[in-house]
Design an enzyme around this catalytic site. Structure first.
Site, short mmCIF file in Angstrom:
data_model
loop_
_atom_site.label_atom_id
_atom_site.label_comp_id
_atom_site.label_asym_id
_atom_site.label_seq_id
_atom_site.Cartn_x
_atom_site.Cartn_y
_atom_site.Cartn_z
N GLY A 49 34.60 42.17 50.70
CA GLY A 49 33.67 42.34 49.60
C GLY A 49 32.35 42.98 50.01
O GLY A 49 32.15 43.39 51.15
N GLY A 80 36.76 36.37 52.18
CA GLY A 80 36.10 37.30 51.25
C GLY A 80 35.53 38.46 52.04
O GLY A 80 34.54 39.07 51.65
N ALA A 81 36.20 38.76 53.15
CA ALA A 81 35.66 39.70 54.15
C ALA A 81 35.63 41.15 53.68
O ALA A 81 34.95 41.97 54.28
CB ALA A 81 36.47 39.59 55.44
N ARG A 133 26.89 38.28 40.51
CA ARG A 133 26.24 38.36 39.20
C ARG A 133 26.11 39.80 38.70
O ARG A 133 26.04 40.73 39.49
CB ARG A 133 24.82 37.79 39.30
CG ARG A 133 24.80 36.29 39.31
CD ARG A 133 23.39 35.79 39.07
NE ARG A 133 22.48 36.05 40.16
CZ ARG A 133 21.15 36.05 40.04
NH1 ARG A 133 20.58 35.84 38.88
NH2 ARG A 133 20.38 36.25 41.11
N ASP A 188 40.87 38.19 53.09
CA ASP A 188 40.53 38.49 51.69
C ASP A 188 41.85 38.59 50.94
O ASP A 188 42.91 38.65 51.56
CB ASP A 188 39.75 39.82 51.59
CG ASP A 188 38.92 39.91 50.31
OD1 ASP A 188 39.50 39.87 49.21
OD2 ASP A 188 37.69 40.02 50.40
N HIS A 242 19.54 26.73 45.56
CA HIS A 242 19.64 28.19 45.64
C HIS A 242 19.91 28.80 44.26
O HIS A 242 20.96 29.37 44.02
CB HIS A 242 20.73 28.60 46.65
CG HIS A 242 20.94 30.07 46.68
ND1 HIS A 242 19.99 30.96 47.15
CD2 HIS A 242 21.97 30.84 46.25
CE1 HIS A 242 20.44 32.19 47.03
NE2 HIS A 242 21.64 32.16 46.48
N ILE A 270 28.58 30.65 51.07
CA ILE A 270 27.72 31.69 50.47
C ILE A 270 28.01 31.84 48.98
O ILE A 270 27.13 32.14 48.18
CB ILE A 270 27.93 33.03 51.22
CG1 ILE A 270 27.39 32.94 52.65
CG2 ILE A 270 27.25 34.18 50.48
CD1 ILE A 270 27.63 34.16 53.52
N ASP A 320 16.91 33.18 50.89
CA ASP A 320 15.64 32.77 50.27
C ASP A 320 14.52 32.75 51.32
O ASP A 320 13.38 33.14 51.04
CB ASP A 320 15.79 31.38 49.62
CG ASP A 320 16.92 31.36 48.60
OD1 ASP A 320 17.05 32.35 47.87
OD2 ASP A 320 17.68 30.38 48.58
P1 NAI Z 1 32.27 41.10 45.88
O1 NAI Z 1 32.97 41.04 44.57
O2 NAI Z 1 31.79 42.41 46.36
O3 NAI Z 1 33.20 40.48 47.01
C1 NAI Z 1 33.86 39.28 46.86
C2 NAI Z 1 35.15 39.35 47.65
O4 NAI Z 1 35.82 38.09 47.51
C3 NAI Z 1 36.12 40.44 47.18
O5 NAI Z 1 36.51 41.26 48.26
C4 NAI Z 1 37.30 39.64 46.62
O6 NAI Z 1 38.56 40.29 46.82
C5 NAI Z 1 37.19 38.37 47.46
N1 NAI Z 1 37.92 37.24 46.90
C6 NAI Z 1 38.09 36.88 45.62
N2 NAI Z 1 38.89 35.79 45.54
C7 NAI Z 1 39.20 35.46 46.81
C8 NAI Z 1 39.99 34.44 47.39
N3 NAI Z 1 40.62 33.53 46.65
N4 NAI Z 1 40.11 34.42 48.73
C9 NAI Z 1 39.47 35.32 49.51
N5 NAI Z 1 38.73 36.31 49.01
C10 NAI Z 1 38.59 36.38 47.68
O7 NAI Z 1 31.06 40.04 45.80
P2 NAI Z 1 29.81 39.90 46.81
O8 NAI Z 1 28.67 40.74 46.32
O9 NAI Z 1 30.31 40.08 48.19
O10 NAI Z 1 29.39 38.37 46.54
C11 NAI Z 1 30.22 37.31 46.95
C12 NAI Z 1 29.63 35.97 46.55
O11 NAI Z 1 28.42 35.72 47.25
C13 NAI Z 1 29.28 35.84 45.07
O12 NAI Z 1 29.64 34.57 44.62
C14 NAI Z 1 27.77 35.98 45.06
O13 NAI Z 1 27.18 35.38 43.94
C15 NAI Z 1 27.43 35.26 46.34
N6 NAI Z 1 26.09 35.53 46.84
C16 NAI Z 1 25.44 34.51 47.49
C17 NAI Z 1 24.17 34.67 47.98
C18 NAI Z 1 23.49 33.54 48.69
O14 NAI Z 1 22.29 33.67 48.98
N7 NAI Z 1 24.15 32.45 49.01
C19 NAI Z 1 23.45 35.95 47.83
C20 NAI Z 1 24.22 36.97 47.20
C21 NAI Z 1 25.49 36.75 46.71
#
Ligand code: NAI
Length: 340
Positions: free
Chosen positions: A36, A33-34, A106, A59, A202, A142, A175
Site C-alpha cells: 500500500g 499491507g506492504a 481516508r 498483502d 490518534h 498503524i 503526531d
Molecule cells: P492503501 O490503500 O494505500 O494501502 C493499504 C494496503 O492494505 C493495500 O495494499 C491493500 O491491498 C492492503 N490490504 C487490505 N486488506 C488487507 C488484508 N486483509 N491483509 C493485508 N493487506 C491488506 O492505504 P494507506 O495509505 O497505506 O493506509 C493504510 C492505513 O494506515 C489506513 O487505515 C490509514 O488510515 C492508516 N494510517 C495511519 C496513520 C497513523 O498515524 N497511524 C497515518 C496515515 C494512515
C-alpha cells in the site's frame, strides 16, 4: 528441498552468523499491507534498517513485485513477499515485530472513524493470524482508527489466550513527528534537537501535544500560537488528506514515522537502554484503558508507561475534552471484537 529454498536457507544462515558476529540479534519483521501507500515506503525503510535480518512483506495483492524491487537493495535484510490468506502463516512465522498498515485510508470529508467498518474486520482477521502464528511478536498498529483498532487487537488476543499488554502498540509517532516539525518552525529552533510529547489518542481532538514540555523550551510562543500549533497537529492528517484530494492520506511521513517507531521497538528488544517513544498502549495513566503517552521500551516490549508530567491549564482542558471521544472509540472497538 528445491534449490531456491536451499539457497535462501543458506543466505539466512549466513545472515544469522553475520548478525551474531556483529553482536546483534537476528530479527524478523513482518509488514501486513506492504504493497500500500504506507506499506511500500515503510518496506523500503525497514529494508535499510541494520537491525532487521528478515523482512516479510504481506498483502492481499502486488507483494511479489514490491518484494522483488525492495530485495535488490544491498542491505542485510533478506526480503520475501507473501500474498493472499494461504501465505499469511509463513509470512508471520517467527516474526519478532509485526507492523500493520493494512486497510483503507481516508478521503476528503472523512474522519478516521468513518474507516471503522472496513478496517476493523481487516485488523480482526490479521490479529487472529498473529495470535496463531507469532503470538510473542510485538505488534505496531498503524491501521485507522487506531483509537479502536488497538482495543480490537487486544480483544482478539485475549480470546486467543495470547494477550500481553506489553506487546501491543498503537503507532502515534506521526503526531509526534508533526508536532516536532511545526514547533521547530514556529519557535525557530533546530528541528533535529526538538522533542514534543503527544498524548491521548490518534484522531482529531484526542491528539494532545504537550507543547509546554517541548524541548528545547522557549518563551517565544504566545498562548494563541500554542493553540494554533495544537490545532495544526490535531488536524495534520486532514491537511494531507485535503492536499491529496481523494488520493489517500499521509503515506510518506507515516512510513517515516512507522520506521522510527519500529526501529525503537527493535532497539528495545535488543536491550538498548533508555528507548522512550510515545505510543497508544494499555494504560493506567488516566481512567481510560488505552491511552497514548511516553513509553519506555525494553526486551519484552513496554517496560514502563510514563505519566503525563505537569500540564498547563490549556492542556488540562484538552485532556478532559478528549476523554469522551476516546472512551467511545475504545468501547466501539471492544464491542466489534466481541461480536460473534
Ligand atoms: P492503501 O490503500 O494505500 O494501502 C493499504 C494496503 O492494505 C493495500 O495494499 C491493500 O491491498 C492492503 N490490504 C487490505 N486488506 C488487507 C488484508 N486483509 N491483509 C493485508 N493487506 C491488506 O492505504 P494507506 O495509505 O497505506 O493506509 C493504510 C492505513 O494506515 C489506513 O487505515 C490509514 O488510515 C492508516 N494510517 C495511519 C496513520 C497513523 O498515524 N497511524 C497515518 C496515515 C494512515
Amino acid at each position: 528441498m528445491r534449490p531456491s529454498v536451499m539457497r535462501s536457507a543458506a543466505q539466512l544462515l549466513r545472515r544469522r552468523n553475520y548478525s551474531s558476529a556483529s553482536g546483534q540479534q537476528a530479527r524478523k519483521v513482518a509488514i501486513l499491507g506492504a504493497a500500500g501507500g504506507i506499506g511500500q515506503p515503510l518496506s523500503l525503510l525497514m529494508k535499510l534498517n541494520p537491525l532487521v535480518s528478515s523482512l516479510s512483506l504481506y498483502d492481499i495483492a502486488a507483494t511479489p513485485g514490491v518484494a522483488a524491487d525492495v530485495s535488490h537493495i544491498n542491505s542485510p535484510a533478506l526480503v520475501k513477499g507473501f500474498m493472499a490468506d494461504d501465505q499469511l502463516a509463513e509470512a508471520l512465522d517467527g516474526a519478532d515485530l509485526v507492523i500493520i498498515p493494512a486497510g483503507v485510508p481516508r478521503k476528503p470529508g472523512m474522519t478516521r472513524d468513518d474507516l471503522f467498518n472496513i478496517n476493523a474486520g481487516i485488523v480482526k482477521n490479521l490479529c487472529t493470524a498473529i495470535a496463531k502464528y507469532c503470538p510473542n511478536a510485538l505488534v505496531n498498529m498503524i491501521s485507522n482508527p487506531v483509537n479502536s483498532t488497538v482495543p480490537i487487537a487486544a480483544e482478539v488476543f485475549k480470546k486467543a489466550g495470547t494477550y500481553d499488554e506489553k506487546r501491543l502498540f498503537g503507532v502515534t509517532t506521526l503526531d509526534v513527528v508533526r508536532a516536532r516539525t511545526f514547533y521547530a518552525g514556529k519557535a525557530n529552533v533546530d528541528v533535529n534537537t526538538v522533542d514534543v510529547p503527544v498524548v491521548g489518542g490518534h484522531a482529531g481532538i484526542t491528539i494532545l501535544p504537550l507543547f509546554s514540555q517541548a524541548t528545547p523550551s522557549t518563551n517565544a510562543l504566545s498562548a494563541e500560537e500554542i493553540k494554533a500549533l495544537t490545532k495544526r497537529t490535531q488536524e495534520g492528517g486532514t491537511e494531507v488528506v485535503e492536499a491529496k484530494a481523494g488520493k489517500g492520506s499521509a503515506t510518506l511521513s507515516m512510513a517515516y514515522a512507522g520506521a522510527v517507531f519500529g526501529d525503537a521497538c527493535l532497539k528495545g528488544l535488543n536491550g538498548v537502554p533508555d528507548i522512550v517513544e510515545c505510543s497508544y498502549v494499555q494504560s493506567t495513566v488516566t481512567e481510560l484503558p488505552f491511552f497514548a503517552s511516553k513509553v519506555r521500551l525494553g526486551k519484552n516490549g513496554v517496560e514502563e508507561v510514563l505519566g503525563l508530567g505537569q500540564l498547563t491549564q490549556f492542556e488540562k482542558e484538552g485532556l478532559e475534552a478528549l476523554k469522551g471521544e476516546l472512551k467511545s472509540s475504545i468501547e466501539k472497538g471492544v464491542a466489534f471484537a466481541n461480536l460473534v
